[in-house]
Write a protein that holds these residues in place. Structure first.
Motif, mmCIF file in Angstrom:
data_model
loop_
_atom_site.group_PDB
_atom_site.id
_atom_site.type_symbol
_atom_site.label_atom_id
_atom_site.label_comp_id
_atom_site.label_asym_id
_atom_site.label_seq_id
_atom_site.Cartn_x
_atom_site.Cartn_y
_atom_site.Cartn_z
ATOM 1 N N GLU A 1 -4.499 6.788 24.651
ATOM 2 C CA GLU A 1 -3.479 5.885 25.152
ATOM 3 C C GLU A 1 -3.947 4.438 25.043
ATOM 4 N N ALA A 2 -5.224 4.251 25.338
ATOM 5 C CA ALA A 2 -5.755 2.886 25.286
ATOM 6 C C ALA A 2 -5.746 2.350 23.867
ATOM 7 N N ARG A 3 -5.833 3.245 22.892
ATOM 8 C CA ARG A 3 -5.925 2.777 21.521
ATOM 9 C C ARG A 3 -4.570 2.605 20.858
ATOM 10 N N GLU B 1 8.895 7.459 21.268
ATOM 11 C CA GLU B 1 9.331 8.421 22.262
ATOM 12 C C GLU B 1 8.674 9.780 22.011
ATOM 13 N N THR B 2 7.370 9.808 21.880
ATOM 14 C CA THR B 2 6.677 11.077 21.671
ATOM 15 C C THR B 2 5.453 11.077 22.563
ATOM 16 N N ASP B 3 4.711 12.192 22.493
ATOM 17 C CA ASP B 3 3.483 12.205 23.276
ATOM 18 C C ASP B 3 2.451 11.317 22.589
ATOM 19 N N HIS B 4 1.391 11.008 23.304
ATOM 20 C CA HIS B 4 0.433 10.039 22.801
ATOM 21 C C HIS B 4 -0.230 10.492 21.516
ATOM 22 N N ALA B 5 -0.524 11.790 21.443
ATOM 23 C CA ALA B 5 -1.230 12.257 20.251
ATOM 24 C C ALA B 5 -0.387 12.025 19.007
#
Ligand code: HEM
Ligand SMILES: [Cu+2]
Lengths: 234, 563
Positions: free
Chosen positions: A18-20, A29-33
């Motif tokens: 998330e930080a990157r 609008e998706t998950d972080h991965a």
């Protein structure tokens, strides 16, 4: 692009993803991965387009050379014999090796397992790039001593040989500037990678730098026969 | 209209607090929040400010040129001042106004909005591109104003390398720098359109404006580097004595022209494709019809972008080239006119049986269609070798490219500016003034440039400050037209600035248009949308096909408030 299979793989052990994430990918609008995978794909996509632009840049230079050479074949052959093929060949070997180390660094970073290997290869790449510039510096000194700079004191009698050397100076300097930028980028990766152990892992910046580096090498692969081989066959 | 309203919109203290996020304009007021912004909308505004400045600098030079040409003798300017002025005019208008005009202002603002994205793919690069543009522009304009350059915007060698004693190198470096800003923009748009389209926004649902930006970006990326090399070679020869084109040492000046036009012909499409994109949006909205032949419009854009790369030789018919090469370039130049004509027919087809309104944006768009057609048709004259040999380097050429670049592209830019103004600024402008300016611009333009076709055909050469007296009538007409045009260009500056301060608040969708950019507030919030857009259908859903027009469709009040 292999983004599809990258996206499918779930990423564990990456609390820092998330930080990157950066704008605008962080807002997807998706998950972080998945967002991170798309950010990576985005970075490589962008550099490929930029490289297309670079190809046209060097392509125009090569075209200029070709046209001038076709019009002045003998002068170009005579001029080509004056370049220092030992330095040229040495530099070709240096650059090709640097591409190898760069490729290893990029793959190692992508796997995310071999931080020390990545750092080592990056350092080797930067060092080889510097070595190229040093050799080039010696070559330039010799060229100047031999009066191979176009102008009133030019060494060769044929006037069009000056065009060859005009091209030689211009294109090698432009190439050296590109290479210096490459060294700067690699050095930046090394510095950041040493400070933050996770920095290089799966970071698209490594691949982006690598692609740029390979282009600079590839340009040299064209320049070598254009600058060092004319007049030397047969 | 409350007196406490701030020019940045949505900051009216009397307004009902709906707990919506603030608009991008209200999201920070410091200079820093503008100069270091990565918001594509704010960067669009930064670009708008700088290109407006460049437009008026270039316009001032043109005014002096036209003043001098009002009489056959030299009475206002000396020959070398004249040369410096038309160079200043050409360089500034081409590279610092027209090329960035639509892509970097409207394009920057609208591409993410139209595809349902939060921003462009590389927001920082976007900001960097503005700094490159400003840096290059300042360098070039400083050189052009302080020292002056007399080569013309084309920098032809060997004049620019061996003979000219003016500030060529600095100017060229300025243009070179700006080139990187174009490339950065191109990379950014291509990546944005490929990677950040909202769910459901398939390629063939993209608004035509986005397609226009996409094809323009391709040319930015693939043509600009060749300009960079060309300019680099000029600097190398001029400053470092590296003789690439020097005929005395076996070099070939015509090679320069090939390289230059390999960029500069695609560059004219860089200038006109965005305009086509804008006009497509305007025409379909104001005739309340789906665009006629959407897919053909897309293919035409792509075809122009591709074929446009292979016609550069038509600028060099008289410079010396093989007759076979000339034949091929001539043929390809005719070929590239086909997709352009398709577009004109399709715009006409869209208007046909539409319920055409005559608000200011469509007036500009209709002006575009007419002027583009004339510019394009005269382009065909020039593409046929015998005619070109006759009119090459005359005012006919000047008239031709002004019809395309100024008549068409600048009109479209103004049309787009008026159309999206309520969205961009959240304010509405006085419609009567806007219509008046649009009409004045059309007539002023024709008065300025149509006589140049005649003077050119009769043999008046370009780039001289004196001319034989028999051409005076055409030049007086042209200079009079330039005065009208100047007024027409200054008017929007006045009333649009007025609207920023005193204009009515705009509604979210004042034109009742389709397109995602109208599905958010005016002006939009930093994040562009409230929630995440999803696209369920194609663009331009104005009027279902096969249904008779609805004649009493509500129209806007013709002036004042659009709300
Ligand atoms: C008020 C509007 C304008 C007027 C009155 C005007 C006038 C002129 C004139 C008289 C020339 C001919 C100089 C010569 O070759 O002797 C010229 C050249 C030119 N104009 Fe404009 N112009 C205007 C707007 C523009 C705009 C908006 C552009 C933007 C693309 C533009 C682009 C050019 C270019 C590229 C040349 C050629 C410069 C050269 O080849 O030296 N003009 N203009
Ligand atoms: Cu052309």
């Amino acid at each position: 692009m292999s983004s599809a299979d990258v996206e499918a793989r779930p990423r564990e052990g990456h609390p820092d993803i998330e930080a990157r994430l950066r704008e605008p990918w962080s807002d997807l609008e998706t998950d972080h991965a998945t967002a991170f995978a798309r950010q990576r794909a985005g970075a490589t996509f962008g550099i490929w387009i930029f490289l297309a632009s670079e190809v046209l840049f060097f392509g125009a230079l090569f075209l200029t050379y070709t046209a001038a050479r076709l019009a002045n074949q003998e002068a170009f052959a005579a001029a080509g014999r004056e370049t220092n093929i030992v330095y040229g060949t040495l530099n070709t070997a240096i650059l090709l090796t640097s591409s190898l180390t760069m490729a290893v660094a990029s793959q190692a970073a992508e796997k995310g397992l071999f931080r020390r290997l990545t750092l080592g290869c990056l350092a080797a790449t930067a060092a080889l790039g510097l070595a190229f510039l040093v050799v080039k510096g010696f070559e330039y000194r010799e060229d100047i001593e031999k009066h191979l700079v176009p102008g009133a004191h030019f060494a060769l009698a044929q006037a069009p040989a000056q065009i060859f050397f005009a091209f030689y100076w211009l294109v090698t300097v432009v190439h050296a500037i590109h290479l210096s930028i490459g060294i700067g980028l690699v050095t930046r990766l090394i510095a950041k990678g040493r400070r933050d152990p996770d920095f290089l892992k799966e970071n698209p910046q490594v691949e982006v730098t690598a692609l740029y580096w390979h282009l600079v090498d590839l340009v040299w692969v064209f320049l070598y026969p254009m600058l060092y081989l004319p007049g030397r066959s047969g | 209209m409350s007196t406490t309203a701030s020019p940045t919109g949505l900051a009216d203290p009397d307004e009902l607090d709906l707990r919506l996020p603030v608009s991008y304009l209200a999201d920070g007021h410091s200079v820093r929040s503008w100069l270091l912004t990565t918001d594509h909308k704010r960067i669009a505004i930064l670009y708008a400010v700088t290109i407006t400045l460049f437009f008026f600098i270039g316009g001032a030079a043109a005014t002096l040129v036209r003043l001098e040409l009002a009489t056959p003798e030299a009475d206002v300017l000396r020959a070398d001042t004249y040369n410096k002025l038309f160079t200043l005019h050409g360089v500034v208008m081409v590279w610092f106004f027209l090329i960035p005009s639509i892509p970097n202002t409207l394009g920057n603002f609208l591409v993410p909005l139209m595809i349902g994205a939060r921003d462009v793919a590389y927001p920082k690069l976007n900001l960097i591109s503005w700094y490159l543009n400003v840096g290059g522009g300042s360098l070039a304009v400083a050189a052009l104003l302080l020292g002056g350059v007399d080569t013309g915007w084309t920098f032809y060698v060997p004049y620019s390398t061996v003979f000219s004693n003016t500030w060529v190198s600095l100017t060229v470096l300025g243009v070179f720098t700006t080139g990187f800003s174009s490339i950065a923009t191109g990379v950014n748009f291509i990546a944005t359109i490929h990677l950040l389209r909202a769910p459901g926004m398939t390629w063939f649902r993209l608004p035509l404006f986005v397609w226009a930006m996409y094809t323009t970006s391709l040319m930015f990326v693939l043509a600009t580097p060749v300009l960079a090399v060309t300019l680099l070679l000029v600097v190398a020869e001029r400053t470092f004595g590296l003789p690439i084109f020097d005929p005395a040492r076996g070099g070939d000046p015509v090679l320069f022209q090939h390289l230059f036009w390999f960029y500069s012909h695609p560059a004219v499409y860089i200038m006109v494709l965005p305009a086509m994109g804008v006009v497509s949006e305007l025409i379909t909205c104001f005739s309340r019809r789906k665009v006629f032949g959407y897919t053909f419009m897309v293919y035409a854009l792509v075809a122009i972008a591709v074929i446009g790369f292979f016609t550069w030789g038509h600028h060099m018919f008289t410079s010396g080239m093989s007759p076979y090469a000339a034949l091929v370039f001539s043929f390809l130049s005719f070929v590239v006119a086909v997709p352009s004509a398709i577009k004109v027919f399709n715009w006409t087809g869209t208007l046909y049986r539409g319920q055409v309104g005559f608000e200011s944006p469509i007036l500009y768009a209709l002006g575009f269609v007419g002027l583009f057609t004339l510019g394009g048709l005269t382009g065909l004259f020039l593409a046929s070798i015998p005619i070109d040999v006759h009119v090459q380097d005359t005012y006919f050429v000047v008239a031709h490219f002004h019809y395309i670049m100024v008549g068409a592209s600048v009109s479209a830019y103004f049309g787009g500016l008026h159309f999206w103004w309520p969205k961009i600024t959240g304010r509405t402008y006085p419609e009567t003034w806007a219509r008046f300016a649009a009409i004045l611009m059309f007539f002023g333009f024709n008065l300025t440039f149509f006589p140049q076709f005649i003077a050119g055909y009769l043999g008046m050469p370009r780039r001289y400050h004196v001319y034989p007296p028999e051409f005076q009538i055409w030049n007086v007409l042209s200079s009079a037209g330039a005065a009208v045009l100047a007024v027409a260009y200054l008017m929007p500056l006045g009333y649009l600035t007025w609207s920023l301060l005193f204009g009515e608040r705009a509604t979210n969708n004042p034109w009742d248009a389709t397109g995602l950019e109208w599905r958010t507030s005016s002006p939009p919030p930093r994040q562009n949308f409230f929630g995440s857009p999803r696209v369920q259908g194609g663009p331009y859903n104005y009027h279902p096909e096969g249904v008779a027009p609805i004649h009493d469709q509500p129209r806007l009040p013709s002036q004042g408030s659009l709300t």
